[in-house]
Motif scaffolding. Structure first.
Motif, short mmCIF file in Angstrom:
data_model
loop_
_atom_site.label_atom_id
_atom_site.label_comp_id
_atom_site.label_asym_id
_atom_site.label_seq_id
_atom_site.Cartn_x
_atom_site.Cartn_y
_atom_site.Cartn_z
N THR A 47 0.85 -1.19 0.00
CA THR A 47 0.00 0.00 0.00
C THR A 47 0.89 1.24 0.00
N ALA A 48 0.68 2.12 -0.99
CA ALA A 48 1.52 3.30 -1.14
C ALA A 48 0.92 4.54 -0.52
N VAL A 49 -0.39 4.54 -0.32
CA VAL A 49 -1.08 5.74 0.18
C VAL A 49 -2.06 5.35 1.27
N LEU A 50 -2.05 6.12 2.35
CA LEU A 50 -3.06 5.99 3.40
C LEU A 50 -3.74 7.34 3.59
N ARG A 51 -5.04 7.32 3.71
CA ARG A 51 -5.71 8.56 4.09
C ARG A 51 -5.54 8.81 5.59
N GLY A 52 -5.50 10.07 5.95
CA GLY A 52 -5.52 10.43 7.36
C GLY A 52 -6.94 10.45 7.88
N MET A 53 -7.08 10.59 9.19
CA MET A 53 -8.43 10.54 9.77
C MET A 53 -8.52 11.50 10.95
N THR A 54 -9.67 12.11 11.07
CA THR A 54 -10.00 12.86 12.27
C THR A 54 -11.41 12.47 12.68
N VAL A 55 -11.65 12.37 13.98
CA VAL A 55 -12.95 11.96 14.50
C VAL A 55 -13.42 13.03 15.49
N VAL A 56 -14.69 13.42 15.36
CA VAL A 56 -15.26 14.40 16.29
C VAL A 56 -16.55 13.87 16.88
N ARG A 57 -16.83 14.31 18.09
CA ARG A 57 -18.11 14.02 18.75
C ARG A 57 -18.91 15.32 18.78
N VAL A 58 -20.11 15.29 18.24
CA VAL A 58 -20.94 16.49 18.19
C VAL A 58 -22.18 16.30 19.07
N ARG A 59 -22.55 17.34 19.80
CA ARG A 59 -23.74 17.32 20.65
C ARG A 59 -24.60 18.53 20.30
N VAL A 60 -25.89 18.30 20.18
CA VAL A 60 -26.85 19.35 19.85
C VAL A 60 -27.88 19.46 20.97
N ASP A 61 -28.12 20.68 21.45
CA ASP A 61 -29.11 20.94 22.50
C ASP A 61 -30.06 22.03 22.04
N THR A 62 -31.35 21.82 22.23
CA THR A 62 -32.35 22.81 21.82
C THR A 62 -33.37 23.14 22.89
N LEU A 63 -33.57 22.26 23.86
CA LEU A 63 -34.62 22.43 24.86
C LEU A 63 -34.08 22.10 26.25
N GLU A 64 -34.77 22.55 27.27
CA GLU A 64 -34.40 22.22 28.64
C GLU A 64 -34.69 20.75 28.94
N GLY A 65 -35.61 20.17 28.24
CA GLY A 65 -35.97 18.77 28.43
C GLY A 65 -36.89 18.31 27.32
N ASN A 66 -37.09 16.99 27.19
CA ASN A 66 -37.98 16.46 26.16
C ASN A 66 -39.40 16.95 26.36
N LEU A 67 -40.12 17.08 25.23
CA LEU A 67 -41.50 17.56 25.27
C LEU A 67 -42.42 16.59 24.55
N HIS A 68 -43.70 16.58 24.93
CA HIS A 68 -44.72 15.78 24.27
C HIS A 68 -44.86 16.26 22.83
N SER A 69 -44.71 15.33 21.88
CA SER A 69 -44.73 15.74 20.47
C SER A 69 -46.10 16.20 20.01
N GLY A 70 -47.17 15.75 20.71
CA GLY A 70 -48.50 16.23 20.34
C GLY A 70 -48.74 17.65 20.80
N ALA A 71 -48.28 17.97 22.00
CA ALA A 71 -48.52 19.29 22.56
C ALA A 71 -47.56 20.34 22.01
N PHE A 72 -46.30 19.92 21.67
CA PHE A 72 -45.27 20.89 21.29
C PHE A 72 -44.70 20.68 19.89
#
Length: 459
Positions: free
Chosen positions: A199-224
């Motif tokens: 093997t003459a070529v190897l790709r490099g690699m980077t790994v990230v952990r992503v977190r997304v927050d939008t609310l203070e807590g989960n909500l009822h999908s029917g009400a909200f």
């Protein structure tokens, strides 16, 4: 006739040593050496490292040590000096393995080497505990048929699969430890069984952990639902933005137009090797070789969200993902990781709060295939594979230590070989190794070491 007689003796010894090699591999596979303490106890990795250290001691290595690296893993180091004035060759492998995934999907237990249909099955059988056994088998063959004509260093790391950089940092802190004239990285593989490959070529690699927050807590999908910003929906949109409609990478600021000038990989061969379902197209554009070896690729490795079983009708307040980005030579992996992080943040909808944490990276690598060691390896492989010429290809995967060694020892000749041909299914369930490939590659490595030493002696 001297070469021919010696070559035949090596081949005979390796063939006779295959039963011992199977026992060695079975012992190594039995260690659940996943370098993630959240999944398996570190004692499993430590036990695997100790087994390898004991094996090197039994093979007469004058110096054997367990190295505590900065990421908490242990690497095994061994040194066996050669004749006066002989070159030194560094042999590399790793004993840590990928998690077994769903153990119920394995035909046989993942940590129990099992022979089936002419192959040996078990996690790490090819990647890369088989590489450890390949090195041991080659060294035994040389010691039994005239001795080692070179000095040998062995380094077997314990966190390659996690990409946390322990051995790279250790090597940088101890820059003479792994110095060698040539390096054989036993962690790639042949393009197919029976076709010797470097093997003459190897790709490099980077790994990230992503977190997304939008609310203070989960909500009822029917009400909200319908107005409340759903963190999981935001994450899905962010991840989708990482590729174009055809699947080509589309990370802001990252060039994805590279081309591969070497041997191509036919699409029909790739489809068969990858097990692509009938009627399903491939992702991306350009040739298959372009996409695998000359361009970046982005993969969502996992998502933190409620499973389908037990899910409730809720708008999610938080969601997360682990994302891998591989980059070709010429692209700095850490800089690419910063582009990935910036892209994810900028593509978050509704002003969602986003945190991106890098978890590991390794730089890409390009070998000098015109160096003398490649001619020596080509001859060794030709003999081991009954006249089949060596192929020179790229590989989309990453071996982080390789670029570190290339930077620390720019004069060293670095060759990448191994046992991970397509049927091995590394990183998947039912990983296996072909014993025929193990035998032939051990012969090839032994013949390489013998010829490399003879070439140096004749200079």
């Amino acid at each position: 006739m001297k070469h021919a007689d010696g070559d035949a003796a090596v081949a005979r010894f390796v063939a006779e040593g295959m039963e011992r090699a199977r026992r060695d591999l079975a012992a190594l596979v039995a260690f659940r050496s996943v370098a993630d303490p959240a999944l398996f106890p570190p004692a499993e990795c430590h036990a695997a490292a100790r087994w390898i250290a004991d094996a090197l001691t039994a093979e007469g290595f004058e110096e054997v040590a367990l190295l505590d690296t900065p990421d908490g893993s242990q690497a095994v180091y061994g040194h066996l000096p050669g004749p006066a004035g002989a070159p030194t060759v560094l042999l590399y492998a790793h004993y840590d393995v990928q998690p077994p995934l769903a153990e119920s999907e394995w035909v046989s237990p993942p940590f129990e080497l099992t022979e089936r249909d002419g192959r040996w099955y078990g996690r790490g059988a090819a990647d890369c505990k088989g590489g450890v056994v390949m090195h041991l088998l080659a060294l035994r063959a040389l010691r039994a048929t005239g001795g080692l004509p070179v000095g040998v260093k062995v380094i077997v790391e314990g966190s390659e699969e996690q990409g946390t950089g322990g051995l790279e940092r250790y090597a940088e802190e101890h820059p003479r430890l792994l110095a060698a004239d040539a390096v054989v990285i036993g962690d790639t593989g042949n393009v197919r069984a029976g076709q010797p490959t470097v093997t003459a070529v190897l790709r490099g690699m980077t790994v990230v952990r992503v977190r997304v927050d939008t609310l203070e807590g989960n909500l009822h999908s029917g009400a909200f639902g319908g107005a409340a910003p759903d963190a999981l929906a935001a994450l899905v949109r962010m991840l989708d933005s990482l590729t174009d409609a055809d699947g080509s990478p589309s990370i802001d600021g990252l060039d994805a137009r590279g081309t591969w000038a070497g041997t191509d990989l036919p699409e029909e061969v790739f489809r068969a090797d990858a097990g692509v379902l009938e009627g399903v197209g491939l992702a991306g554009s350009g040739t298959v070789a372009d996409r695998l070896w000359a361009r970046p690729s982005v993969t969502v490795l996992g998502i933190d969200c409620p499973p389908v079983v037990g899910a409730t009708p809720s708008v999610q307040a938080s969601a997360g993902a682990l994302v891998s980005l591989r980059v070709p030579p010429g692209v700095d992996a850490e800089a690419a990781g910063e582009l990935l992080a910036a892209h994810l943040v900028s593509h978050a909808p509704w002003g969602a709060r986003v945190e991106v944490e890098p978890t590991g990276s390794g730089q890409p690598f390009r070998a000098d295939t015109a160096s003398p060691a490649y001619a020596v390896m080509a001859e060794a492989m030709r003999v081991a594979y009954d006249g089949v010429e060596m192929a020179v290809v790229g590989q989309g995967g990453s071996i982080p230590l390789t670029s570190t060694l290339g930077r620390l020892y720019p004069e060293a000749e670095i060759l990448l070989v191994g046992l991970s041909e397509p049927a091995a299914r590394i990183h998947a369930v039912n990983e296996s190794v072909s014993p025929e490939e193990l035998e032939r590659m051990a012969v090839a490595e032994a013949l390489f070491l013998r010829r490399y030493g003879a070439q140096a002696a004749g200079r």
